[in-house]
Write an enzyme that holds these catalytic residues in place. Sequence first.
Site, PDB file in Angstrom:
ATOM      1  N   ASP A  19       0.609  -1.185   0.256  1.00  0.00           N
ATOM      2  CA  ASP A  19      -0.374   0.215   0.305  1.00  0.00           C
ATOM      3  C   ASP A  19       0.551   0.987  -0.346  1.00  0.00           C
ATOM      4  O   ASP A  19       0.751   1.825   1.068  1.00  0.00           O
ATOM      5  CB  ASP A  19      -1.049  -0.247   1.176  1.00  0.00           C
ATOM      6  CG  ASP A  19      -1.657  -1.243   1.152  1.00  0.00           C
ATOM      7  OD1 ASP A  19      -1.524  -1.801  -0.123  1.00  0.00           O
ATOM      8  OD2 ASP A  19      -2.572  -0.927   1.828  1.00  0.00           O
TER       9      ASP A  19
ATOM     10  N   ASP B  20      -1.004  -4.567  -3.335  1.00  0.00           N
ATOM     11  CA  ASP B  20      -1.007  -3.320  -3.980  1.00  0.00           C
ATOM     12  C   ASP B  20      -0.656  -2.075  -4.089  1.00  0.00           C
ATOM     13  O   ASP B  20      -1.015  -1.490  -2.898  1.00  0.00           O
ATOM     14  CB  ASP B  20      -2.504  -3.513  -2.579  1.00  0.00           C
ATOM     15  CG  ASP B  20      -2.738  -4.526  -2.748  1.00  0.00           C
ATOM     16  OD1 ASP B  20      -3.485  -6.066  -3.986  1.00  0.00           O
ATOM     17  OD2 ASP B  20      -4.102  -5.473  -2.671  1.00  0.00           O
TER      18      ASP B  20
ATOM     19  N   ARG C 124      -5.478  -6.734  -9.308  1.00  0.00           N
ATOM     20  CA  ARG C 124      -6.580  -7.119  -8.801  1.00  0.00           C
ATOM     21  C   ARG C 124      -7.785  -5.760  -8.310  1.00  0.00           C
ATOM     22  O   ARG C 124      -7.580  -5.042  -7.715  1.00  0.00           O
ATOM     23  CB  ARG C 124      -6.258  -7.482  -7.681  1.00  0.00           C
ATOM     24  CG  ARG C 124      -5.674  -7.594  -6.600  1.00  0.00           C
ATOM     25  CD  ARG C 124      -5.377  -8.442  -6.066  1.00  0.00           C
ATOM     26  NE  ARG C 124      -4.953  -8.327  -4.185  1.00  0.00           N
ATOM     27  CZ  ARG C 124      -4.350  -8.885  -3.374  1.00  0.00           C
ATOM     28  NH1 ARG C 124      -5.062 -10.041  -3.295  1.00  0.00           N
ATOM     29  NH2 ARG C 124      -4.164  -8.182  -2.121  1.00  0.00           N
TER      30      ARG C 124
END
Length: 326
Positions: free
Chosen positions: A165, A188, A244
């Site tokens: 993140d 991510d 994703r």
Amino acid sequence: MKKYVHLISVLLLLLSVCVHAQDTRKRLVVAQDGSGDYRSIQEAVNAVRDFTYFRVTIFIRKGVYHEKLCIPSWKCSITLEGEDRDSTIITNSDYWGKPYPGKDASGRDKFGTFTSYTVLIAGDDIIAENLTFENAAGPVGQAVALHVEGDRCVFHNCRLLGNQDTLYAGRADSRQYYKDCYITGTTDFIFGAATVWFEGCTIHSKRDSYITAASTTERQSYGFVFSHCTLTADTIAKKVYLGRPWRPYASTVFMHSTLGAHILPQGWHNWDKVENEKTARYAEYENTGDGAVSRQRVGWSKQLSAKDAKNITLTKVLGNWDPLKQ
């Protein structure tokens, strides 16, 4: 007589505080050694006039600034200009689950993903250039380096360093533009609902995982667009997905980019939710590199035609805002 002297002293003190709190200059300098106007970046941001009607440049001299920097919504039209990208570093090390000093605004006693930021930008029309934004917590879970909520924000020649993140491109109404930036992370590490254009950036994966996790809303035509970017990886990273869907209507496009061999042949992941395959909007166009081979891409992603690609331009993606003129 003493009363008058005391009164004058108090008035002068109040005047100095007021001037310090509302600095009306267009250029401020931050230097840790005291040679500038302020020693910390936060002090300089606080000094900028609320809702200023002219752009203010905060020049930041080389140094490692251990700050948890917040640019609130009432501080706008600010340029953060570093003296040197690799030597002007804003760093902190908060992460999800770390004990919070007291309780946060929502009553929690631990940091969450959205409070773990090193730098939070909520103001509009913020420009950052020649800076490094770092979350130095290490591979401990969610730990945001840069969290951007403001609209019309530009980042040029910046480094964003973290693990999971790294960059949170926050709200759906936010438009952001990243040019010639270096962004690194694990899982991510580019995520959020904002509409974002990445131009000429290097996106570096540190291990096998996912690069993007867009949460684009259904009403948004575009989410993340990567144009002329280069995807690289550490030697241990050999199985990396382009993205994703954090939310069902995630939108991400890679075009005219170079994809390294670490990108998996299938390209995209459904976050273990088959229903996401019906709504997620994943596409590619004229990419090159070992990771760009499309024969084994998942069937629910798209390889755009030239006609389709014509609809993905800076103007169409960002609407009435042209970051190149800001």
